[in-house]
Design a protein around this motif. Sequence first.
Motif, short mmCIF file in Angstrom:
data_model
loop_
_atom_site.label_atom_id
_atom_site.label_comp_id
_atom_site.label_asym_id
_atom_site.label_seq_id
_atom_site.Cartn_x
_atom_site.Cartn_y
_atom_site.Cartn_z
N ASP A 28 -61.35 -38.77 17.77
CA ASP A 28 -61.72 -39.72 18.83
C ASP A 28 -63.07 -39.37 19.43
O ASP A 28 -63.88 -40.26 19.75
CB ASP A 28 -60.66 -39.70 19.94
CG ASP A 28 -59.34 -40.27 19.46
OD1 ASP A 28 -59.34 -40.97 18.43
OD2 ASP A 28 -58.31 -40.01 20.12
N LEU A 29 -63.34 -38.04 19.58
CA LEU A 29 -64.62 -37.61 20.14
C LEU A 29 -65.78 -38.03 19.24
O LEU A 29 -66.81 -38.50 19.71
CB LEU A 29 -64.61 -36.10 20.32
CG LEU A 29 -65.90 -35.49 20.90
CD1 LEU A 29 -66.17 -36.04 22.30
CD2 LEU A 29 -65.80 -33.97 20.94
N ARG A 30 -65.59 -37.87 17.92
CA ARG A 30 -66.67 -38.25 16.98
C ARG A 30 -66.93 -39.75 17.06
O ARG A 30 -68.08 -40.20 17.05
CB ARG A 30 -66.29 -37.84 15.55
CG ARG A 30 -66.45 -36.35 15.29
CD ARG A 30 -66.44 -36.08 13.78
NE ARG A 30 -65.14 -36.37 13.20
CZ ARG A 30 -64.16 -35.49 13.08
NH1 ARG A 30 -64.35 -34.24 13.50
NH2 ARG A 30 -63.01 -35.82 12.54
N ILE A 31 -65.86 -40.55 17.14
CA ILE A 31 -66.04 -42.00 17.24
C ILE A 31 -66.75 -42.37 18.55
O ILE A 31 -67.66 -43.21 18.57
CB ILE A 31 -64.67 -42.72 17.16
CG1 ILE A 31 -64.06 -42.50 15.77
CG2 ILE A 31 -64.82 -44.20 17.46
CD1 ILE A 31 -62.64 -43.00 15.65
N ALA A 32 -66.32 -41.71 19.65
CA ALA A 32 -66.96 -42.00 20.94
C ALA A 32 -68.44 -41.65 20.91
O ALA A 32 -69.28 -42.41 21.39
CB ALA A 32 -66.24 -41.22 22.05
N LEU A 33 -68.76 -40.48 20.30
CA LEU A 33 -70.17 -40.08 20.22
C LEU A 33 -70.98 -41.04 19.36
O LEU A 33 -72.15 -41.32 19.66
CB LEU A 33 -70.28 -38.66 19.64
CG LEU A 33 -69.81 -37.53 20.57
CD1 LEU A 33 -69.86 -36.19 19.85
CD2 LEU A 33 -70.68 -37.49 21.83
N ALA A 62 -51.93 -28.82 16.15
CA ALA A 62 -53.10 -28.93 15.27
C ALA A 62 -53.42 -30.39 14.97
O ALA A 62 -54.59 -30.80 14.98
CB ALA A 62 -52.84 -28.17 13.97
N ALA A 63 -52.37 -31.20 14.76
CA ALA A 63 -52.59 -32.62 14.48
C ALA A 63 -53.19 -33.32 15.71
O ALA A 63 -54.07 -34.17 15.59
CB ALA A 63 -51.26 -33.28 14.09
N GLY A 64 -52.69 -32.91 16.92
CA GLY A 64 -53.23 -33.50 18.15
C GLY A 64 -54.69 -33.17 18.33
O GLY A 64 -55.50 -34.00 18.73
N GLN A 65 -55.05 -31.89 18.04
CA GLN A 65 -56.46 -31.48 18.17
C GLN A 65 -57.34 -32.24 17.19
O GLN A 65 -58.44 -32.67 17.53
CB GLN A 65 -56.58 -29.98 17.94
CG GLN A 65 -56.02 -29.15 19.11
CD GLN A 65 -56.14 -27.67 18.86
OE1 GLN A 65 -56.38 -27.25 17.72
NE2 GLN A 65 -55.94 -26.88 19.89
N ARG A 66 -56.83 -32.41 15.94
CA ARG A 66 -57.62 -33.16 14.95
C ARG A 66 -57.83 -34.60 15.41
O ARG A 66 -58.91 -35.16 15.25
CB ARG A 66 -56.91 -33.12 13.59
CG ARG A 66 -57.02 -31.80 12.86
CD ARG A 66 -56.65 -31.95 11.40
NE ARG A 66 -55.27 -32.38 11.23
CZ ARG A 66 -54.23 -31.56 11.16
NH1 ARG A 66 -54.43 -30.24 11.25
NH2 ARG A 66 -53.01 -32.01 11.00
N GLY A 67 -56.76 -35.17 16.05
CA GLY A 67 -56.88 -36.54 16.55
C GLY A 67 -57.91 -36.64 17.66
O GLY A 67 -58.72 -37.57 17.69
N ARG A 68 -57.90 -35.63 18.58
CA ARG A 68 -58.87 -35.66 19.69
C ARG A 68 -60.29 -35.49 19.17
O ARG A 68 -61.22 -36.14 19.63
CB ARG A 68 -58.53 -34.55 20.69
CG ARG A 68 -57.33 -34.88 21.57
CD ARG A 68 -57.29 -33.94 22.77
NE ARG A 68 -56.99 -32.58 22.36
CZ ARG A 68 -55.75 -32.10 22.20
NH1 ARG A 68 -54.70 -32.89 22.42
NH2 ARG A 68 -55.54 -30.85 21.84
N TYR A 69 -60.47 -34.58 18.17
CA TYR A 69 -61.82 -34.41 17.61
C TYR A 69 -62.28 -35.70 16.92
O TYR A 69 -63.46 -36.07 16.99
CB TYR A 69 -61.81 -33.26 16.60
CG TYR A 69 -61.69 -31.90 17.28
CD1 TYR A 69 -62.37 -31.63 18.47
CD2 TYR A 69 -60.91 -30.90 16.72
CE1 TYR A 69 -62.25 -30.39 19.08
CE2 TYR A 69 -60.79 -29.65 17.33
CZ TYR A 69 -61.45 -29.41 18.51
OH TYR A 69 -61.34 -28.20 19.13
#
Length: 308
Positions: A24-29, A15-22
């Motif tokens: 990163d995705l928001r920052i990239a967007l 769950a922590a990994g998924q939150r981290g990926r989300y």
Amino acid sequence: MSADTVSGKIASGRAAGQRGRYGDLRIALAFLIPSATGFVVFYLWPTLRGFYLSLTDSTLLGEASFIGFDNFERLANDPLFWNSLRVTMLYVVINIGVQTVVALGMAVLLHRLTTSVAIRGLVLLPYLVANVIVALVWFWVLDYQLGIVNQLIDWLGLGRIPFFGSENWAIPTIALINVWRHMGYTALLIFAGLQMIPKYVYEASAIDGASEWRTFWSVTLPLLRPIMALVLVLTVIGSFQIFDTVAVTTSGGPVNATRVIYFYIFELAFERFDFGYAAAMSVVLFLILGGVAIAQLKMLRAGESDLS
């Protein structure tokens, strides 16, 4: 530690990994959306709109009607279009031929003879001057009556040259003006390619007893092939888009001798308001440039390096 505890920790880690990926995705967007918006608004939409307009009889002043490929049939029978294409090709050949040779020579001299950043920066100065200013200055310098060049030619006892008033001189003159403005920029691109060639290659060439000339043809030029491919693609595309120098100096004359394709498209769209036909011509130019760029990259094997 029980199995339930281990499973809970694994799930918590996922769950922590998924939150981290989300995150990163928001920052990239956040970084991508402004650029993507600009691309869609200023490049993609006008391109698609241009393709659509090429199939209409749009005049910008009334309702456009869909006419299929009529504009392209008209274009195929338009002698001014073929003349503008011929003039543009002549300009590209002179401009690219002279500019590439001069810029390559300048880049080699900068690489071999000096380490001064100031001197390397000086060659870029003409590129920093606006195209319109460059065209105006050279228009005055080469003026038939008052230009300093014709004054000098007259003083030497030679006949004055109508640089912008002769069908034979006009397009070579415009091509050489743009060579003067762009050769420093092109030289610096090639210079960057020279910096990437390892010194041990030249040391091995010297140990083999190769002359400077042989080293240039057998070592330097082949290893520059990827950067030369990039330079040629950029300069050819840029040369096809010649407009401002023609607009300032000759306005397409004399007798259509400098009516390049970009200038012809401008006249059709913004002076005659024949926007659909101008859009069709732009589509053809787009296809020509795409074909030329792909052919250049294939022929020069731009993705390969002799160092690998």
